[in-house]
Design a protein around this motif. Structure first.
Motif, PDB file in Angstrom:
ATOM      1  N   VAL A  30      -7.713  -2.977 -69.992  1.00  0.00           N
ATOM      2  CA  VAL A  30      -7.626  -2.442 -71.347  1.00  0.00           C
ATOM      3  C   VAL A  30      -6.866  -3.441 -72.220  1.00  0.00           C
ATOM      4  N   TYR A  31      -6.983  -3.262 -73.548  1.00  0.00           N
ATOM      5  CA  TYR A  31      -6.348  -4.231 -74.430  1.00  0.00           C
ATOM      6  C   TYR A  31      -5.859  -3.580 -75.711  1.00  0.00           C
ATOM      7  N   GLU A  32      -5.094  -4.330 -76.459  1.00  0.00           N
ATOM      8  CA  GLU A  32      -4.638  -3.922 -77.790  1.00  0.00           C
ATOM      9  C   GLU A  32      -4.553  -5.169 -78.648  1.00  0.00           C
ATOM     10  N   THR A  49       1.569   3.180 -77.822  1.00  0.00           N
ATOM     11  CA  THR A  49       1.259   4.551 -77.387  1.00  0.00           C
ATOM     12  C   THR A  49      -0.191   4.661 -76.924  1.00  0.00           C
ATOM     13  N   ARG A  50      -1.111   4.030 -77.682  1.00  0.00           N
ATOM     14  CA  ARG A  50      -2.522   4.082 -77.268  1.00  0.00           C
ATOM     15  C   ARG A  50      -2.729   3.317 -75.964  1.00  0.00           C
ATOM     16  N   LEU A  51      -2.005   2.197 -75.788  1.00  0.00           N
ATOM     17  CA  LEU A  51      -2.100   1.440 -74.539  1.00  0.00           C
ATOM     18  C   LEU A  51      -1.707   2.326 -73.351  1.00  0.00           C
ATOM     19  N   THR A 176     -21.356   6.609 -85.071  1.00  0.00           N
ATOM     20  CA  THR A 176     -20.132   6.765 -84.273  1.00  0.00           C
ATOM     21  C   THR A 176     -19.034   5.915 -84.910  1.00  0.00           C
ATOM     22  N   GLU A 177     -19.230   4.562 -84.890  1.00  0.00           N
ATOM     23  CA  GLU A 177     -18.247   3.659 -85.488  1.00  0.00           C
ATOM     24  C   GLU A 177     -18.868   2.277 -85.609  1.00  0.00           C
ATOM     25  N   GLY A 178     -18.103   1.324 -86.155  1.00  0.00           N
ATOM     26  CA  GLY A 178     -18.561  -0.059 -86.221  1.00  0.00           C
ATOM     27  C   GLY A 178     -18.319  -0.737 -84.882  1.00  0.00           C
ATOM     28  N   THR A 179     -18.830  -1.962 -84.712  1.00  0.00           N
ATOM     29  CA  THR A 179     -18.680  -2.650 -83.424  1.00  0.00           C
ATOM     30  C   THR A 179     -17.213  -2.830 -83.041  1.00  0.00           C
ATOM     31  N   SER A 180     -16.346  -3.020 -84.053  1.00  0.00           N
ATOM     32  CA  SER A 180     -14.922  -3.204 -83.762  1.00  0.00           C
ATOM     33  C   SER A 180     -14.065  -2.557 -84.843  1.00  0.00           C
ATOM     34  N   ASN A 181     -14.546  -1.423 -85.348  1.00  0.00           N
ATOM     35  CA  ASN A 181     -13.832  -0.756 -86.442  1.00  0.00           C
ATOM     36  C   ASN A 181     -14.321   0.669 -86.603  1.00  0.00           C
ATOM     37  N   ASN A 182     -13.563   1.477 -87.310  1.00  0.00           N
ATOM     38  CA  ASN A 182     -13.974   2.844 -87.611  1.00  0.00           C
ATOM     39  C   ASN A 182     -14.713   2.856 -88.958  1.00  0.00           C
ATOM     40  N   ILE A 200     -15.594   7.946 -79.948  1.00  0.00           N
ATOM     41  CA  ILE A 200     -15.098   6.792 -80.733  1.00  0.00           C
ATOM     42  C   ILE A 200     -13.693   6.395 -80.276  1.00  0.00           C
ATOM     43  N   LEU A 201     -13.333   5.167 -80.642  1.00  0.00           N
ATOM     44  CA  LEU A 201     -11.963   4.725 -80.413  1.00  0.00           C
ATOM     45  C   LEU A 201     -11.056   5.368 -81.464  1.00  0.00           C
ATOM     46  N   HIS A 202      -9.896   5.821 -81.025  1.00  0.00           N
ATOM     47  CA  HIS A 202      -8.957   6.447 -81.952  1.00  0.00           C
ATOM     48  C   HIS A 202      -8.168   5.340 -82.646  1.00  0.00           C
ATOM     49  N   GLY A 203      -8.730   4.845 -83.715  1.00  0.00           N
ATOM     50  CA  GLY A 203      -8.154   3.684 -84.389  1.00  0.00           C
ATOM     51  C   GLY A 203      -6.740   3.951 -84.889  1.00  0.00           C
ATOM     52  N   ILE A 204      -5.884   2.971 -84.663  1.00  0.00           N
ATOM     53  CA  ILE A 204      -4.504   3.071 -85.146  1.00  0.00           C
ATOM     54  C   ILE A 204      -4.511   2.933 -86.675  1.00  0.00           C
ATOM     55  N   THR A 205      -5.399   2.078 -87.175  1.00  0.00           N
ATOM     56  CA  THR A 205      -5.517   1.912 -88.623  1.00  0.00           C
ATOM     57  C   THR A 205      -6.116   3.167 -89.257  1.00  0.00           C
ATOM     58  N   ARG A 206      -7.061   3.793 -88.552  1.00  0.00           N
ATOM     59  CA  ARG A 206      -7.654   5.055 -89.016  1.00  0.00           C
ATOM     60  C   ARG A 206      -6.562   6.090 -89.231  1.00  0.00           C
ATOM     61  N   THR A 239     -12.240   0.399 -91.151  1.00  0.00           N
ATOM     62  CA  THR A 239     -10.829   0.058 -90.924  1.00  0.00           C
ATOM     63  C   THR A 239     -10.659  -0.495 -89.514  1.00  0.00           C
ATOM     64  N   SER A 240      -9.730  -1.439 -89.382  1.00  0.00           N
ATOM     65  CA  SER A 240      -9.290  -1.904 -88.064  1.00  0.00           C
ATOM     66  C   SER A 240      -7.984  -2.646 -88.272  1.00  0.00           C
ATOM     67  N   ALA A 241      -7.273  -2.881 -87.182  1.00  0.00           N
ATOM     68  CA  ALA A 241      -5.968  -3.530 -87.267  1.00  0.00           C
ATOM     69  C   ALA A 241      -6.061  -4.891 -87.957  1.00  0.00           C
ATOM     70  N   THR A 242      -7.163  -5.630 -87.711  1.00  0.00           N
ATOM     71  CA  THR A 242      -7.249  -6.986 -88.264  1.00  0.00           C
ATOM     72  C   THR A 242      -7.984  -7.052 -89.600  1.00  0.00           C
TER      73      THR A 242
HETATM   74  N1  PMP Z   1     -13.431   1.123 -82.999  1.00  0.00           N
HETATM   75  C1  PMP Z   1     -13.668   0.121 -82.137  1.00  0.00           C
HETATM   76  C2  PMP Z   1     -14.866   0.187 -81.264  1.00  0.00           C
HETATM   77  C3  PMP Z   1     -12.794  -0.971 -82.081  1.00  0.00           C
HETATM   78  O1  PMP Z   1     -13.028  -1.974 -81.218  1.00  0.00           O
HETATM   79  C4  PMP Z   1     -11.675  -1.021 -82.952  1.00  0.00           C
HETATM   80  C5  PMP Z   1     -10.721  -2.181 -82.966  1.00  0.00           C
HETATM   81  N2  PMP Z   1     -10.402  -2.698 -81.740  1.00  0.00           N
HETATM   82  C6  PMP Z   1     -11.470   0.051 -83.832  1.00  0.00           C
HETATM   83  C7  PMP Z   1     -12.368   1.107 -83.828  1.00  0.00           C
HETATM   84  C8  PMP Z   1     -10.292   0.080 -84.781  1.00  0.00           C
HETATM   85  O2  PMP Z   1      -9.110   0.355 -84.101  1.00  0.00           O
HETATM   86  P1  PMP Z   1      -7.704  -0.145 -84.660  1.00  0.00           P
HETATM   87  O3  PMP Z   1      -7.580   0.422 -86.031  1.00  0.00           O
HETATM   88  O4  PMP Z   1      -6.723   0.439 -83.722  1.00  0.00           O
HETATM   89  O5  PMP Z   1      -7.750  -1.625 -84.661  1.00  0.00           O
END
Ligand code: PMP
Length: 281
Positions: A30-32, A49-51, A176-182, A200-206, A239-242
């Motif tokens: 897993v990663y963050e 916390t998510r980790l 559902t969500e974006g490839t690496s974002n909500n 979906i991933l529970h985005g921290i930025t979300r 939204t996403s962390a980056t």
């Molecule tokens: N959904 C997916 C599938 C992601 O890969 C990410 C970023 N890793 C997110 C949502 C956004 O999550 P976060 O806001 O925690 O970066």
């Protein structure tokens, strides 16, 4: 660059992980990704916390305490002179003879490194991005942040091939969500984003953006939406962390609203950057 591997700080060229590591062989890890602004960590607590939750869902040990994790993050940021960028962290189940069953005695592998990146002044924040829709054929536990990222990579490549920036994934007719974002849309002033679940991933930025939106007395609806509804919305964003809050101005070649960056996405990006900078540690 100095990187961290299992208790040691090393030059990146000297860092090593076993070829028997289950992260390498089975994506058993897993990663963050935590963003760095002004040399400080954005939402470190949320990521830690998510980790812990991802590790627990996979019956993996926590390699170090939260406090140690924070000091590793800080040391790498300082050592590498990161003012703006990110800290990547990965935990795998460790090295063991290849077997589908979890090994009993493997020690987790913990790796961290930094990357410098200009995120705040990204050109896409001004112009917005375009997305295509693709079927979501990922596994059913997207709430666990695993390193199985091949399908999202394929999605990004499909987007590039279509002349777009990213892809939104669709399952049973709903985004559902974006490839690496909500993913979010805005209609008549209401912010709509898919409710949390294993889909979906529970985005921290979300979580942060919804909190700030609530404080700003914006209306929020957490529910699934379709591509058609998104194309007919006033605004869309991710939204996403980056990427923080990034406007989406085109979906499958159809302009969203006026086809330009809308006021809700702009305002949320501003609030997010201001508030997270204040709270950074
Ligand atoms: N959904 C997916 C599938 C992601 O890969 C990410 C970023 N890793 C997110 C949502 C956004 O999550 P976060 O806001 O925690 O970066």
């Amino acid at each position: 660059r100095t990187v961290y591997v299992n208790g040691e700080y090393l030059p990146e060229t000297e860092a090593k992980v076993s070829i028997f590591d289950r992260g390498f062989l089975m994506a058993d890890g897993v990663y963050e990704v935590t963003t760095v602004l002004d040399g400080k960590l954005i939402d470190f607590d949320g990521h830690a916390t998510r980790l812990a939750r991802s590790l627990s869902e996979l019956e993996m040990k926590e390699p170090v305490t939260k406090e140690e994790l924070l000091s590793i993050h800080r040391k790498l940021v300082e050592e590498n002179g990161v003012d703006e960028g990110l800290v990547y962290l990965q935990v795998t189940r460790g090295a063991a003879d290849r077997d589908f069953a979890y090994p009993k005695d493997a020690e987790p592998t913990l790796v961290l490194f930094t990357q410098k990146k200009n995120a705040v002044n990204s050109p896409a924040a001004k112009t917005g991005i375009s997305v295509i829709s693709i079927p979501d054929i990922r596994w059913g536990r997207r709430d666990i942040k695993t390193v199985q990222l091949l399908y999202p990579s394929m999605g990004k490549m499909a987007a590039k091939a279509a002349g777009a920036d990213d892809a939104w994934m669709v399952e049973d007719g709903f985004v559902t969500e974006g490839t690496s974002n909500n993913a979010y849309i805005v209609k008549d002033g209401v912010i709509i984003t898919r409710n949390l679940s294993t889909h979906i991933l529970h985005g921290i930025t979300r979580a942060a953006v919804l909190r700030f939106a609530e404080v700003a007395q914006m209306k929020i609806e957490e529910r699934p939406f379709t591509i058609e509804e998104a194309q007919n919305a006033d605004e869309a964003f991710i939204t996403s962390a980056t990427s923080f809050v990034q406007p989406v101005v085109k979906i499958d070649d159809k302009a969203v609203g006026t086809g330009t960056v809308g006021p809700v996405a702009s305002r949320l990006r501003e609030i997010y950057l201001e508030e997270s900078r204040k709270a950074a540690i």
